[in-house]
Motif scaffolding. Structure first.
Motif, PDB file in Angstrom:
ATOM      1  N   THR A 273      28.079 -30.002  12.356  1.00  0.00           N
ATOM      2  CA  THR A 273      29.058 -28.908  12.390  1.00  0.00           C
ATOM      3  C   THR A 273      30.487 -29.445  12.302  1.00  0.00           C
ATOM      4  N   LEU A 274      30.702 -30.632  12.835  1.00  0.00           N
ATOM      5  CA  LEU A 274      32.023 -31.258  12.738  1.00  0.00           C
ATOM      6  C   LEU A 274      32.287 -31.737  11.309  1.00  0.00           C
ATOM      7  N   GLU A 275      31.271 -32.282  10.670  1.00  0.00           N
ATOM      8  CA  GLU A 275      31.408 -32.757   9.295  1.00  0.00           C
ATOM      9  C   GLU A 275      31.718 -31.595   8.348  1.00  0.00           C
ATOM     10  N   LEU A 276      31.011 -30.491   8.502  1.00  0.00           N
ATOM     11  CA  LEU A 276      31.265 -29.320   7.670  1.00  0.00           C
ATOM     12  C   LEU A 276      32.675 -28.779   7.891  1.00  0.00           C
ATOM     13  N   ALA A 277      33.105 -28.777   9.165  1.00  0.00           N
ATOM     14  CA  ALA A 277      34.443 -28.280   9.481  1.00  0.00           C
ATOM     15  C   ALA A 277      35.516 -29.137   8.828  1.00  0.00           C
ATOM     16  N   THR A 281      34.117 -26.322   4.756  1.00  0.00           N
ATOM     17  CA  THR A 281      33.055 -25.538   4.128  1.00  0.00           C
ATOM     18  C   THR A 281      32.697 -24.371   5.035  1.00  0.00           C
ATOM     19  N   PRO A 282      32.781 -23.136   4.588  1.00  0.00           N
ATOM     20  CA  PRO A 282      32.365 -22.004   5.422  1.00  0.00           C
ATOM     21  C   PRO A 282      30.901 -22.145   5.831  1.00  0.00           C
ATOM     22  N   PHE A 283      30.598 -21.901   7.091  1.00  0.00           N
ATOM     23  CA  PHE A 283      29.220 -22.069   7.547  1.00  0.00           C
ATOM     24  C   PHE A 283      28.979 -21.273   8.819  1.00  0.00           C
ATOM     25  N   LEU A 284      27.713 -21.173   9.176  1.00  0.00           N
ATOM     26  CA  LEU A 284      27.317 -20.601  10.458  1.00  0.00           C
ATOM     27  C   LEU A 284      26.450 -21.621  11.188  1.00  0.00           C
ATOM     28  N   LEU A 308      30.124 -28.184  17.824  1.00  0.00           N
ATOM     29  CA  LEU A 308      31.247 -29.110  18.028  1.00  0.00           C
ATOM     30  C   LEU A 308      32.515 -28.602  17.357  1.00  0.00           C
ATOM     31  N   ALA A 309      32.368 -27.959  16.212  1.00  0.00           N
ATOM     32  CA  ALA A 309      33.541 -27.436  15.515  1.00  0.00           C
ATOM     33  C   ALA A 309      34.286 -26.435  16.396  1.00  0.00           C
ATOM     34  N   ASN A 310      33.544 -25.559  17.074  1.00  0.00           N
ATOM     35  CA  ASN A 310      34.166 -24.573  17.961  1.00  0.00           C
ATOM     36  C   ASN A 310      34.744 -25.219  19.211  1.00  0.00           C
ATOM     37  N   LEU A 311      34.037 -26.214  19.738  1.00  0.00           N
ATOM     38  CA  LEU A 311      34.524 -26.894  20.941  1.00  0.00           C
ATOM     39  C   LEU A 311      35.833 -27.629  20.670  1.00  0.00           C
ATOM     40  N   VAL A 312      35.907 -28.303  19.538  1.00  0.00           N
ATOM     41  CA  VAL A 312      37.124 -29.035  19.183  1.00  0.00           C
ATOM     42  C   VAL A 312      38.271 -28.061  18.892  1.00  0.00           C
ATOM     43  N   ALA A 313      37.949 -26.950  18.237  1.00  0.00           N
ATOM     44  CA  ALA A 313      38.977 -25.950  17.934  1.00  0.00           C
ATOM     45  C   ALA A 313      39.468 -25.246  19.190  1.00  0.00           C
ATOM     46  N   GLY A 314      38.624 -25.253  20.236  1.00  0.00           N
ATOM     47  CA  GLY A 314      39.000 -24.581  21.479  1.00  0.00           C
ATOM     48  C   GLY A 314      38.776 -23.086  21.450  1.00  0.00           C
ATOM     49  N   ALA A 353      40.632 -25.841   9.302  1.00  0.00           N
ATOM     50  CA  ALA A 353      41.641 -26.892   9.152  1.00  0.00           C
ATOM     51  C   ALA A 353      42.195 -27.329  10.504  1.00  0.00           C
ATOM     52  N   THR A 354      42.151 -26.443  11.511  1.00  0.00           N
ATOM     53  CA  THR A 354      42.670 -26.797  12.838  1.00  0.00           C
ATOM     54  C   THR A 354      41.805 -27.849  13.530  1.00  0.00           C
ATOM     55  N   VAL A 355      40.537 -27.951  13.122  1.00  0.00           N
ATOM     56  CA  VAL A 355      39.641 -28.942  13.729  1.00  0.00           C
ATOM     57  C   VAL A 355      40.162 -30.354  13.456  1.00  0.00           C
ATOM     58  N   ARG A 356      40.541 -30.618  12.222  1.00  0.00           N
ATOM     59  CA  ARG A 356      41.084 -31.933  11.861  1.00  0.00           C
ATOM     60  C   ARG A 356      42.316 -32.265  12.691  1.00  0.00           C
ATOM     61  N   GLU A 357      43.168 -31.285  12.919  1.00  0.00           N
ATOM     62  CA  GLU A 357      44.408 -31.507  13.662  1.00  0.00           C
ATOM     63  C   GLU A 357      44.148 -31.935  15.106  1.00  0.00           C
ATOM     64  N   ASN A 358      42.968 -31.586  15.638  1.00  0.00           N
ATOM     65  CA  ASN A 358      42.656 -31.884  17.043  1.00  0.00           C
ATOM     66  C   ASN A 358      41.882 -33.181  17.247  1.00  0.00           C
ATOM     67  N   LEU A 359      41.742 -33.979  16.191  1.00  0.00           N
ATOM     68  CA  LEU A 359      40.909 -35.188  16.295  1.00  0.00           C
ATOM     69  C   LEU A 359      41.708 -36.490  16.228  1.00  0.00           C
ATOM     70  N   GLY A 360      43.014 -36.417  16.404  1.00  0.00           N
ATOM     71  CA  GLY A 360      43.810 -37.641  16.399  1.00  0.00           C
ATOM     72  C   GLY A 360      44.214 -38.059  15.002  1.00  0.00           C
TER      73      GLY A 360
END
Length: 376
Positions: A273-277, A281-284, A308-314, A353-360
């Motif tokens: 889920t993190l890789e797709l984010a 790529t739109p996904f469920l 993980l994508a949702n957890l990282v995005a908050g 795109a916000t997921v990338r911003e939260n990973l350092g």
């Protein structure tokens, strides 16, 4: 020659561990690696003592059924540690096995490094005491984990997430379509049901029923199964229903190109889920497990989301369908929704795109490798 015993118990950990070993060898070419590994670690030159395909079990009841096997593995690991006396025991995720190996290693007076922290912040927080007693260095993947360990009186190191450098399409979309005989005029739906036997048994019927519903709804599309490392095309082809044998393409290489080329993806929980984010790529997200495992998880896991994508995005940016909610009609409705509404799909991409911003910052892996090399 300095020796490192390494243990990665599943596909996602093996992928990161393989990349880490390659970086550590750049720093110290004399390092020798052996341990519990899969294809990525083997490709990096690690001697296999146990193949991780034999270790991949998920769920409380599922683990309980293989308890004798895991005890046998631990006994062999102890024998290997006693005879090899490695300069470093390097553990990657997979806490069910690796925390036990950490205790074994520390009882033998060996140095222990841990890469990819177990999700203590999600459940069984008390296990952090094992890290306190048995781990000399913990390197984490998410910035909030540094604060978690600090709360427990431990220092964890964060250098950024290696995926920022590793997750990128191997080839352009047009070339990927050409190599796999895909039609550029049709939307591409990819699916990632997991790597473990129990996951495939529960998830594949759900996915094929979802695809059948989309076809019944009049959606014209093509589909690809992104095979997890260690899954062969030959074995996977036998799991395809007759209806899909000539329709579903099996992709065992260039998985990131598949993800990036997909118009929509159906994904099990986990690193995928993190890789797709990161590829926007739109996904469920979906997940089914045994009733007992789900019941216990609901009682013990302290998370608002599982992806993980949702957890990282908050926040919940990707739809999640768990257990009884993971029904073909609901997955098909969600997929159809995004595929038929380009604006909604574009908005989801913006949120991803916000997921990338939260990973350092990029460039983490060489720093992580240097940190562990200092223990050898």
């Amino acid at each position: 020659m300095p020796e490192v015993f390494i243990s990665a118990g599943e596909a996602s950990g093996d992928f990161l561990a393989g990349a880490l070993v390659a970086e550590m060898k750049k720093i110290n070419p004399n390092l020798n690696f052996a341990g519990l590994c899969g294809p990525s670690l083997r490709a990096a030159g690690t001697q296999t003592l146990y193949d991780i395909n034999d270790l991949g079990v998920v769920g409380f009841w599922e683990v309980a059924k293989k308890i004798r096997f895991f005890r046998k593995v631990l006994t062999q690991v102890k024998t290997e540690l006693q005879s090899r006396k490695p300069d470093l025991v390097l553990l990657v995720d997979y806490p069910g096995m690796n925390l036990k190996i950490a205790r074994l290693a520390k009882s033998l007076g060996l140095k222990v490094g841990y890469f990819v922290s177990p999700q203590f912040w999600a459940w069984k927080e008390g296990r952090v005491e094992t890290v306190k007693k048995c781990v000399d260095k913990m390197v984490v993947l998410f910035p909030f984990e540094v604060d978690f360990y600090k709360k427990h009186g431990l220092e964890a190191e964060f250098y950024g997430h290696p995926f920022l450098d590793l997750v990128k399409p191997e080839i352009p979309k047009a070339e990927f379509f050409r190599q796999n005989g895909l039609d550029s005029q049709l939307p591409l739906i990819s699916f990632f049901p997991g790597s473990r036997k129990q996951q495939l048994e529960r998830h594949l019927p759900l996915i094929f029923q979802t695809l059948s519903r989309l076809k019944a709804d009049g959606l014209r599309f093509q589909s690809c199964w992104g095979l997890a490392p260690g899954l062969s095309k030959e074995h996977s082809a036998q799991m395809l229903p007759e209806e899909f044998k000539s329709e579903v393409k099996l992709v065992d290489q260039k998985r990131y190109s598949l993800m990036a080329a997909s118009d929509f993806a159906l994904s099990s929980v986990g690193t995928i889920t993190l890789e797709l984010a990161l590829l926007q790529t739109p996904f469920l997200i979906f997940y089914k497990t045994s009733p007992l495992t789900y019941f216990l998880a609901k009682r013990w896991v302290k998370l608002p989301y599982v992806g993980l994508a949702n957890l990282v995005a908050g926040k919940k940016i990707v739809p999640e369908f768990l257990q009884s909610e993971a029904a073909p009609e609901k997955l098909a409705e969600s997929a159809y929704f995004y595929l038929k509404e380009p604006l909604l799909s574009a908005r989801l991409k913006e949120k991803l795109a916000t997921v990338r911003e939260n990973l350092g910052s990029p460039g983490a892996l060489p720093k992580i490798a240097a940190s562990f090399c200092r223990l050898v």
